[in-house]
Design an enzyme around this catalytic site. Sequence first.
Site, PDB file in Angstrom:
ATOM      1  N   ASN A   5      30.488   9.837 -10.698  1.00  0.00           N
ATOM      2  CA  ASN A   5      30.819   8.178 -10.676  1.00  0.00           C
ATOM      3  C   ASN A   5      32.078   8.086 -11.678  1.00  0.00           C
ATOM      4  OD1 ASN A   5      30.359   5.522 -10.507  1.00  0.00           O
ATOM      5  ND2 ASN A   5      29.696   5.217 -12.576  1.00  0.00           N
ATOM      6  N   LYS A   6      32.739   6.975 -11.850  1.00  0.00           N
ATOM      7  CA  LYS A   6      33.996   6.741 -12.550  1.00  0.00           C
ATOM      8  C   LYS A   6      33.997   7.566 -13.821  1.00  0.00           C
ATOM      9  CE  LYS A   6      36.642   4.857 -11.571  1.00  0.00           C
ATOM     10  NZ  LYS A   6      37.512   5.549 -10.742  1.00  0.00           N
ATOM     11  N   ARG A  45      37.914  -1.220  -3.462  1.00  0.00           N
ATOM     12  CA  ARG A  45      37.553  -0.114  -4.308  1.00  0.00           C
ATOM     13  C   ARG A  45      36.133  -0.300  -4.366  1.00  0.00           C
ATOM     14  NH1 ARG A  45      35.290  -2.781  -7.776  1.00  0.00           N
ATOM     15  NH2 ARG A  45      35.115  -0.710  -8.732  1.00  0.00           N
ATOM     16  N   GLY A  46      35.637   0.913  -4.871  1.00  0.00           N
ATOM     17  CA  GLY A  46      34.064   0.795  -4.958  1.00  0.00           C
ATOM     18  C   GLY A  46      33.518   1.490  -3.637  1.00  0.00           C
ATOM     19  N   ALA A  47      32.703   2.461  -3.774  1.00  0.00           N
ATOM     20  CA  ALA A  47      32.247   3.300  -2.653  1.00  0.00           C
ATOM     21  C   ALA A  47      31.850   2.503  -1.298  1.00  0.00           C
ATOM     22  CB  ALA A  47      31.169   4.291  -3.225  1.00  0.00           C
ATOM     23  N   ASP A  73      29.530   7.297  -6.570  1.00  0.00           N
ATOM     24  CA  ASP A  73      30.413   7.434  -5.500  1.00  0.00           C
ATOM     25  C   ASP A  73      30.073   8.628  -4.610  1.00  0.00           C
ATOM     26  OD1 ASP A  73      32.152   6.215  -7.634  1.00  0.00           O
ATOM     27  OD2 ASP A  73      33.306   6.013  -5.536  1.00  0.00           O
ATOM     28  N   ARG A 131      40.885   8.692  -0.106  1.00  0.00           N
ATOM     29  CA  ARG A 131      40.204   8.738  -1.448  1.00  0.00           C
ATOM     30  C   ARG A 131      39.317  10.029  -1.109  1.00  0.00           C
ATOM     31  NH1 ARG A 131      38.983   3.991  -5.286  1.00  0.00           N
ATOM     32  NH2 ARG A 131      39.035   5.843  -6.563  1.00  0.00           N
TER      33      ARG A 131
HETATM   34  O1  MRU Z   1      37.794   4.233  -8.410  1.00  0.00           O
HETATM   35  P1  MRU Z   1      36.983   2.999  -8.217  1.00  0.00           P
HETATM   36  O2  MRU Z   1      37.142   1.778  -8.779  1.00  0.00           O
HETATM   37  O3  MRU Z   1      36.818   2.850  -6.527  1.00  0.00           O
HETATM   38  O4  MRU Z   1      35.523   3.364  -8.687  1.00  0.00           O
HETATM   39  C1  MRU Z   1      34.362   2.801  -8.733  1.00  0.00           C
HETATM   40  C2  MRU Z   1      33.277   3.367  -9.046  1.00  0.00           C
HETATM   41  O5  MRU Z   1      33.322   4.410  -9.710  1.00  0.00           O
HETATM   42  C3  MRU Z   1      31.917   2.703  -8.917  1.00  0.00           C
HETATM   43  O6  MRU Z   1      31.006   2.875 -10.001  1.00  0.00           O
HETATM   44  C4  MRU Z   1      31.162   3.376  -7.524  1.00  0.00           C
HETATM   45  O7  MRU Z   1      32.096   3.425  -6.437  1.00  0.00           O
HETATM   46  C5  MRU Z   1      29.719   2.995  -7.513  1.00  0.00           C
HETATM   47  S1  MRU Z   1      30.039   1.244  -6.674  1.00  0.00           S
HETATM   48  C6  MRU Z   1      28.957   0.338  -6.085  1.00  0.00           C
END
Ligand code: MRU
Length: 367
Positions: free
Chosen positions: A255-256, A54-56, A245, A91
């Site tokens: 973002n989250k 996970r994470g963009a 993201d 996603r």
């Molecule tokens: O749902 P996730 O865990 O994929 O969400 C990740 C985030 O919100 C991060 O802050 C975002 O991807 C930036 S990561 C470098």
Amino acid sequence: MLVHGKHFRTIWLDDADPTQVCVIDQRSLPFEWRVETLQSVSDAARAIREMHVRGAPLIGVTAAFGIYLATLESTSNAFLQEAGSWLKQTRPTAVDLFYAVDRSMRAVLAVQEESARVRIARQTALEMAEESVEHCRKIGEHGLSLIRAISQKKNGKAVNILTHCNAGWLACIDYGTALAPVYQAWSEGIPLHVWVDETRPRNQGARLTAFELEQQGIPHTVIVDNAGGHLMQQGMVDLVLVGSDRTTRNGDVANKIGTYLKALAAYDNQVPFYVALPGTSIDPALTDGVRTIPVERRGEEEVKAIEGWDGRKRREVQLTPAGSPALNFGFDITPARFVTGLITERGVCSASENGILGLFPEWKRDI
Ligand code: MRU
């Protein structure tokens, strides 16, 4: 970055068998260390959808490796188009995913010969991984100057940084986005301390960010998501650093879930709120984040239950009455007016179309 003193990236080709892609199954962290091999495009799509990765930036690079795995199954145009569309459906919010699939497909479909398609898909995925590492390293350098300036104003007293979710190396290939400046500053000897939002419902902060910081030996404290506003009012936060993201052309940031509330609290307390992101997380086609960024909606069980470690194994327990419905949006949008600045691989800019196009002039024609 280091795990038990050994250097890891989040995704790599198996040395002995480069038709297999290795990833860290992040659902097990911080309790168990599990490396998983992806052997097909459907493995890659499942790993993204079910958040093994996970994470963009990591979602994007995993998708590029997914296209490589697809070419090992079939190099026909029809299969590859279908593979690209499976990956894109995993996603919706992180734009890196769409950028990575499109770039990889363009490169692969530009050649006809079967072995050339496999070679180019593999090379493109490896290149994207290297580029991501370099982007994050540079984000770290640019963000370092902000932390250094605060440290100087505080006469060397620890800089208190609040972060939300996990935007560290686990969300990328190495270094991270929001955490890259933290790692740089720490390695330069700047005293600092990180407030880690737990980040319900999946607890990426409590589980992953805390794990990363603990492994690097960086002072940190996990806080409940609702604590940030109070800490800011008490002068206990010098800087908020988060990832993104998807960032629109005018600087709105997805973002989250919960990031927006941190931005509001930071604004009210004059705490600088910076978003760290690579250019691959910018969507130059969008100009109104609140209305146009697709926000992922996930299953209600993530809100209604919580997973932890019982001393021997991971265990899930229920938190709510079984009959109570729950709502689970994965992301929220922080309008550009609440963002002090964007930290990118090309430098720091204002969260505005002028700021973004100043650093990424190639997107002037993209609207
Ligand atoms: O749902 P996730 O865990 O994929 O969400 C990740 C985030 O919100 C991060 O802050 C975002 O991807 C930036 S990561 C470098």
